[in-house]
Scaffold this motif. Structure first.
Motif, PDB file in Angstrom:
ATOM      1  N   ALA A  30     -15.625  -5.303   7.771  1.00  0.00           N
ATOM      2  CA  ALA A  30     -14.430  -4.963   7.832  1.00  0.00           C
ATOM      3  C   ALA A  30     -13.784  -3.967   7.026  1.00  0.00           C
ATOM      4  O   ALA A  30     -14.135  -3.971   5.712  1.00  0.00           O
ATOM      5  N   VAL A  31     -12.440  -3.241   7.156  1.00  0.00           N
ATOM      6  CA  VAL A  31     -11.687  -2.541   6.421  1.00  0.00           C
ATOM      7  C   VAL A  31     -10.662  -2.980   6.413  1.00  0.00           C
ATOM      8  O   VAL A  31      -9.484  -2.909   7.047  1.00  0.00           O
ATOM      9  N   ILE A  32      -9.984  -2.562   4.813  1.00  0.00           N
ATOM     10  CA  ILE A  32      -8.524  -3.258   4.672  1.00  0.00           C
ATOM     11  C   ILE A  32      -7.527  -2.189   4.137  1.00  0.00           C
ATOM     12  O   ILE A  32      -8.426  -1.337   3.412  1.00  0.00           O
ATOM     13  N   ARG A  33      -6.539  -2.130   4.334  1.00  0.00           N
ATOM     14  CA  ARG A  33      -5.681  -0.528   3.885  1.00  0.00           C
ATOM     15  C   ARG A  33      -5.637  -0.607   2.701  1.00  0.00           C
ATOM     16  O   ARG A  33      -5.235  -2.073   2.699  1.00  0.00           O
ATOM     17  N   ASN A  34      -5.444  -0.016   2.385  1.00  0.00           N
ATOM     18  CA  ASN A  34      -4.476   0.184   0.583  1.00  0.00           C
ATOM     19  C   ASN A  34      -3.734  -0.652   0.986  1.00  0.00           C
ATOM     20  O   ASN A  34      -3.263  -1.297   0.169  1.00  0.00           O
ATOM     21  N   GLU A  35      -2.586  -0.442   2.100  1.00  0.00           N
ATOM     22  CA  GLU A  35      -1.175  -0.929   1.975  1.00  0.00           C
ATOM     23  C   GLU A  35      -1.311  -2.113   1.871  1.00  0.00           C
ATOM     24  O   GLU A  35      -0.583  -2.983   1.962  1.00  0.00           O
ATOM     25  N   GLU A  36      -1.946  -2.781   2.948  1.00  0.00           N
ATOM     26  CA  GLU A  36      -2.313  -4.657   3.090  1.00  0.00           C
ATOM     27  C   GLU A  36      -2.964  -5.076   2.165  1.00  0.00           C
ATOM     28  O   GLU A  36      -2.221  -6.244   1.250  1.00  0.00           O
ATOM     29  N   ILE A  37      -3.143  -4.522   1.230  1.00  0.00           N
ATOM     30  CA  ILE A  37      -4.373  -5.110   0.140  1.00  0.00           C
ATOM     31  C   ILE A  37      -2.733  -5.044  -1.348  1.00  0.00           C
ATOM     32  O   ILE A  37      -2.172  -5.967  -1.730  1.00  0.00           O
ATOM     33  N   GLU A  38      -1.991  -3.534  -1.018  1.00  0.00           N
ATOM     34  CA  GLU A  38      -0.464  -3.648  -1.910  1.00  0.00           C
ATOM     35  C   GLU A  38       0.176  -4.655  -1.711  1.00  0.00           C
ATOM     36  O   GLU A  38       0.669  -5.832  -2.215  1.00  0.00           O
TER      37      GLU A  38
END
Length: 156
Positions: free
Chosen positions: A83-91
């Motif tokens: 599973a890959v989480i976009r940087n925008e979602e983490i931010e």
């Protein structure tokens, strides 16, 4: 670099995050402050927002490095791939945890009812009410594959 999701042993999220940082891996373990009641006192405690999960920012070649740390069980997979989480979602998650926590009143919810989370880190996410208790509601967030519990807390 993409963010990956690591599944950890139960109640090892903070320890795993610290150990990963110590070996040079960028890690994010979202924490929330809760008020816990003991028989003689109330205490503020930092607990992981998502039990047994930690996010790591590593390259594809560095992915195996996380298994050097005790407490790491496996990567979370989606459709046969990590599973890959976009940087925008983490931010967005980090930003939402900076905001003050609002007191939410739970009224007339029934299991199976659809609900939109009004406040906090999961604001705007759609879920389904799983269970309603006197001071809490369990909600399944299908899109993220997790069960969250909203707890009514009295002021400290």
């Amino acid at each position: 670099m993409p963010w990956f999701v690591i599944y950890t042993q139960a109640r090892n999220e903070k320890k795993v995050a610290l150990r990963l940082e110590n070996i040079g891996i960028e890690v994010y373990c979202p924490l929330v402050t809760q008020i816990r009641q003991w028989s003689d006192r109330k205490k503020k405690v930092e607990t992981p927002l998502i039990s047994s999960y930690v996010f790591v920012n590593v390259t594809e070649n560095e992915r195996e490095k996380v298994f050097q740390v005790p407490g790491v069980v496996r990567y979370l997979f989606w459709l046969g791939k990590p599973a890959v989480i976009r940087n925008e979602e983490i931010e967005a998650l980090k930003d939402s945890l900076k905001e003050a926590v609002f007191k939410t009143e739970i009224t007339s919810l029934k299991p199976g009812s659809p609900i939109s989370i009004p406040h906090g880190p999961f604001q705007g996410k759609l879920g389904t009410v799983s269970q309603v208790n006197k001071n809490s509601v369990k909600i399944i967030l299908q899109e993220m594959g997790i069960l969250i519990t909203l707890i009514k807390h009295e002021s400290a």
